[in-house]
Motif scaffolding. Structure first.
Motif, PDB file in Angstrom:
ATOM      1  N   GLY A 194       0.857  -0.846  -0.061  1.00  0.00           N
ATOM      2  CA  GLY A 194      -0.164   0.220   0.318  1.00  0.00           C
ATOM      3  C   GLY A 194       0.496   1.492   0.154  1.00  0.00           C
ATOM      4  N   GLN A 195       2.469   1.481   0.440  1.00  0.00           N
ATOM      5  CA  GLN A 195       2.961   2.141   0.321  1.00  0.00           C
ATOM      6  C   GLN A 195       3.050   2.532  -1.095  1.00  0.00           C
ATOM      7  N   ALA A 196       3.288   1.451  -0.959  1.00  0.00           N
ATOM      8  CA  ALA A 196       4.599   1.985  -2.858  1.00  0.00           C
ATOM      9  C   ALA A 196       3.890   2.199  -3.903  1.00  0.00           C
ATOM     10  N   LEU A 197       2.539   2.009  -3.318  1.00  0.00           N
ATOM     11  CA  LEU A 197       1.362   1.886  -4.572  1.00  0.00           C
ATOM     12  C   LEU A 197       0.811   3.432  -4.278  1.00  0.00           C
ATOM     13  N   TYR A 198       0.729   3.779  -3.234  1.00  0.00           N
ATOM     14  CA  TYR A 198       0.216   5.029  -3.095  1.00  0.00           C
ATOM     15  C   TYR A 198       0.211   6.066  -2.296  1.00  0.00           C
ATOM     16  N   ASN A 199       1.077   6.206  -1.597  1.00  0.00           N
ATOM     17  CA  ASN A 199       1.935   6.659  -1.292  1.00  0.00           C
ATOM     18  C   ASN A 199       3.010   6.969  -2.853  1.00  0.00           C
ATOM     19  N   ALA A 200       4.629   6.524  -2.723  1.00  0.00           N
ATOM     20  CA  ALA A 200       5.576   6.595  -3.349  1.00  0.00           C
ATOM     21  C   ALA A 200       5.576   6.802  -4.821  1.00  0.00           C
ATOM     22  N   LEU A 201       4.720   5.963  -5.814  1.00  0.00           N
ATOM     23  CA  LEU A 201       4.046   6.046  -6.768  1.00  0.00           C
ATOM     24  C   LEU A 201       2.375   6.838  -7.448  1.00  0.00           C
ATOM     25  N   ASN A 202       1.900   7.138  -5.916  1.00  0.00           N
ATOM     26  CA  ASN A 202       1.193   8.485  -6.167  1.00  0.00           C
ATOM     27  C   ASN A 202      -0.294   7.658  -7.167  1.00  0.00           C
ATOM     28  N   LEU A 203      -0.566   6.595  -6.982  1.00  0.00           N
ATOM     29  CA  LEU A 203      -1.509   6.336  -7.351  1.00  0.00           C
ATOM     30  C   LEU A 203      -2.981   5.731  -6.656  1.00  0.00           C
ATOM     31  N   GLU A 204      -4.049   6.051  -7.000  1.00  0.00           N
ATOM     32  CA  GLU A 204      -5.352   5.889  -6.970  1.00  0.00           C
ATOM     33  C   GLU A 204      -6.023   4.771  -5.964  1.00  0.00           C
ATOM     34  N   ALA A 205      -6.396   5.138  -5.598  1.00  0.00           N
ATOM     35  CA  ALA A 205      -7.485   3.956  -5.225  1.00  0.00           C
ATOM     36  C   ALA A 205      -9.313   4.356  -5.893  1.00  0.00           C
ATOM     37  N   PRO A 206      -9.741   3.444  -5.928  1.00  0.00           N
ATOM     38  CA  PRO A 206     -11.420   3.845  -6.243  1.00  0.00           C
ATOM     39  C   PRO A 206     -11.809   4.191  -5.152  1.00  0.00           C
ATOM     40  N   GLU A 207     -12.695   5.795  -5.494  1.00  0.00           N
ATOM     41  CA  GLU A 207     -13.372   6.454  -4.499  1.00  0.00           C
ATOM     42  C   GLU A 207     -14.180   5.141  -3.845  1.00  0.00           C
ATOM     43  N   ILE A 208     -14.704   4.265  -3.498  1.00  0.00           N
ATOM     44  CA  ILE A 208     -15.374   3.832  -2.999  1.00  0.00           C
ATOM     45  C   ILE A 208     -14.382   2.934  -1.507  1.00  0.00           C
ATOM     46  N   ILE A 209     -13.025   2.881  -2.240  1.00  0.00           N
ATOM     47  CA  ILE A 209     -11.713   2.487  -1.113  1.00  0.00           C
ATOM     48  C   ILE A 209     -11.261   3.704  -0.272  1.00  0.00           C
ATOM     49  N   GLU A 210     -11.449   4.551  -0.986  1.00  0.00           N
ATOM     50  CA  GLU A 210     -10.771   6.214  -0.463  1.00  0.00           C
ATOM     51  C   GLU A 210     -11.567   6.077   0.618  1.00  0.00           C
ATOM     52  N   GLU A 211     -12.853   5.820   0.164  1.00  0.00           N
ATOM     53  CA  GLU A 211     -13.806   6.459   1.695  1.00  0.00           C
ATOM     54  C   GLU A 211     -13.774   4.863   2.682  1.00  0.00           C
ATOM     55  N   GLU A 212     -14.603   3.957   2.499  1.00  0.00           N
ATOM     56  CA  GLU A 212     -14.405   3.123   3.139  1.00  0.00           C
ATOM     57  C   GLU A 212     -12.630   2.235   3.895  1.00  0.00           C
ATOM     58  N   VAL A 213     -12.335   2.162   3.467  1.00  0.00           N
ATOM     59  CA  VAL A 213     -10.477   1.389   3.679  1.00  0.00           C
ATOM     60  C   VAL A 213      -9.890   3.137   4.384  1.00  0.00           C
ATOM     61  N   MET A 214      -9.547   3.577   3.170  1.00  0.00           N
ATOM     62  CA  MET A 214      -8.785   4.512   3.695  1.00  0.00           C
ATOM     63  C   MET A 214      -9.322   5.784   5.173  1.00  0.00           C
ATOM     64  N   GLU A 215     -10.511   5.965   5.180  1.00  0.00           N
ATOM     65  CA  GLU A 215     -10.599   6.803   5.898  1.00  0.00           C
ATOM     66  C   GLU A 215     -10.881   6.243   7.478  1.00  0.00           C
ATOM     67  N   GLU A 216     -10.953   5.419   7.177  1.00  0.00           N
ATOM     68  CA  GLU A 216     -12.093   4.131   8.259  1.00  0.00           C
ATOM     69  C   GLU A 216     -10.774   3.351   8.803  1.00  0.00           C
ATOM     70  N   GLU A 217     -10.123   2.302   9.220  1.00  0.00           N
ATOM     71  CA  GLU A 217      -9.705   0.975   9.046  1.00  0.00           C
ATOM     72  C   GLU A 217      -8.744   1.140   8.559  1.00  0.00           C
ATOM     73  N   ASP A 218      -8.479   0.843   7.452  1.00  0.00           N
ATOM     74  CA  ASP A 218      -7.486   0.904   6.329  1.00  0.00           C
ATOM     75  C   ASP A 218      -7.139  -0.841   5.682  1.00  0.00           C
ATOM     76  N   VAL A 219      -8.568  -1.562   6.178  1.00  0.00           N
ATOM     77  CA  VAL A 219      -8.883  -2.652   5.873  1.00  0.00           C
ATOM     78  C   VAL A 219     -10.400  -2.759   5.692  1.00  0.00           C
ATOM     79  N   LEU A 220     -10.703  -3.995   5.098  1.00  0.00           N
ATOM     80  CA  LEU A 220     -12.381  -4.070   4.956  1.00  0.00           C
ATOM     81  C   LEU A 220     -12.459  -5.563   4.564  1.00  0.00           C
ATOM     82  N   MET A 221     -13.363  -6.539   4.907  1.00  0.00           N
ATOM     83  CA  MET A 221     -13.375  -7.697   4.881  1.00  0.00           C
ATOM     84  C   MET A 221     -14.878  -7.327   3.900  1.00  0.00           C
ATOM     85  N   LEU A 222     -14.332  -8.253   2.688  1.00  0.00           N
ATOM     86  CA  LEU A 222     -15.549  -8.471   1.477  1.00  0.00           C
ATOM     87  C   LEU A 222     -16.395  -9.385   1.544  1.00  0.00           C
TER      88      LEU A 222
END
Length: 303
Positions: A194-222
């Motif tokens: 996650g840190q390499a993909l989203y922080n170092a490479l500055n790539l984006e997650a889908p909006e639903i992951i941004e809101e329901e995962v990254m802004e919460e516990e950073d992990v979500l069971m589906l």
């Protein structure tokens, strides 16, 4: 940099006559003071081998999880496995002058052996904070800054390498299936790259992951049925299965839901090795940047 969680104080241990012992100093982590040697020479840790090695600290004993990390193989030559939970007798034999732990097993006994610093999980949430924190703990601020300079240079080069290969609005997702058939989606700070993909490479997650995962516990069971809602243009899966049978992974990949995902149909899905992408110490994140760049290049070449 962002060091609000760790403050160095000028006071230290007291010597026998009551005067300050200049060989020690006090650090404060998350509101708790710890006495540490100014220049620790023999360090034992249950979890933070990679973080300590990042700042060139001399690790003599580490928990078993460190030895699963392919990026630390050379650095851990000669380092002793202290077991999980830490074996107090083994640590005593190693004669450390500093112990750094995440967990509290045998904590009181460890504190009798050497100054012991307990750093709870998620105290630092990115490479910058983690590197600076450990540089301060072991008195290796210059080594910490040298690593960060190199890290930032590599991240910038990596972003330039994939610029133009990846559409500007492309999204990326990290997922994991376990041997218990549990499916998770991860954010920036739960390993899996996650840190390499989203922080170092500055790539984006889908909006639903941004809101329901990254802004919460950073992990979500589906549940597998809702995977399409959390799907990304580029998808990376790890399979956690200590027995290496990976039946749950095979079942997931063979399901109609998974096979119907755009990322799968467009060859923008990859299965990533668990041991390679689980760790999130700075050394591992540094190397994961290159791995993601290579994977993305391969995807676009084949696409």
């Amino acid at each position: 940099m962002m060091m609000g969680f760790l403050i160095l104080a000028s006071c230290g241990n007291e010597s026998v006559d009551g005067s300050p012992d200049e060989a020690y100093r006090t650090i404060n982590i998350e509101g708790e003071d710890f006495q540490v040697p100014n220049e620790p020479e023999r360090i034992v840790t249950d979890f933070y081998a990679g973080e300590l090695l990042t700042v060139e600290a001399n690790v003599v004993g580490a928990g078993p999880i460190a030895f699963d990390n392919p990026f630390l193989e050379e650095e851990l030559e000669g380092v002793e496995d202290i077991g999980d939970p830490p074996n107090v007798e083994k640590i005593l034999e190693l004669d450390p002058d500093l112990i750094v732990v995440m967990y509290d097993e045998n904590l009181e006994q460890l504190e009798e052996i050497a100054p012991t610093v307990q750093i709870p999980y998620n105290t630092a949430t990115n490479v910058e904070d983690m590197t600076e924190m450990f540089g301060d703990i072991v008195g290796a601020e210059e080594e910490a800054q040298a690593f960060l300079n190199d890290y930032h240079d590599r991240a910038k080069e990596a972003r330039e390498e994939i610029e133009g290969l990846v559409p500007a609005d492309a999204t990326f997702g990290l997922y994991e299936i376990t041997n218990d058939n549990e499916l998770y989606v991860f954010g920036k700070n739960f390993g899996r790259g996650g840190q390499a993909l989203y922080n170092a490479l500055n790539l984006e997650a889908p909006e639903i992951i941004e809101e329901e995962v990254m802004e919460e516990e950073d992990v979500l069971m589906l549940s597998q049925e809702v995977v399409p809602e959390y799907a990304a243009d580029y998808m990376f899966l790890t399979s956690y299965d200590p027995q290496n049978q990976h039946q749950a992974k095979d079942q997931l990949e063979g399901s109609s839901v998974w096979e119907g995902l755009d990322a799968v149909q467009n060859d923008r899905y990859r299965l990533n090795d668990y041991d390679t992408f689980y760790p999130y110490d700075p050394i591992s994140v540094y190397h994961q940047i290159d791995l993601f760049v290579d994977i993305i290049k391969e995807m676009e070449k084949e696409g």
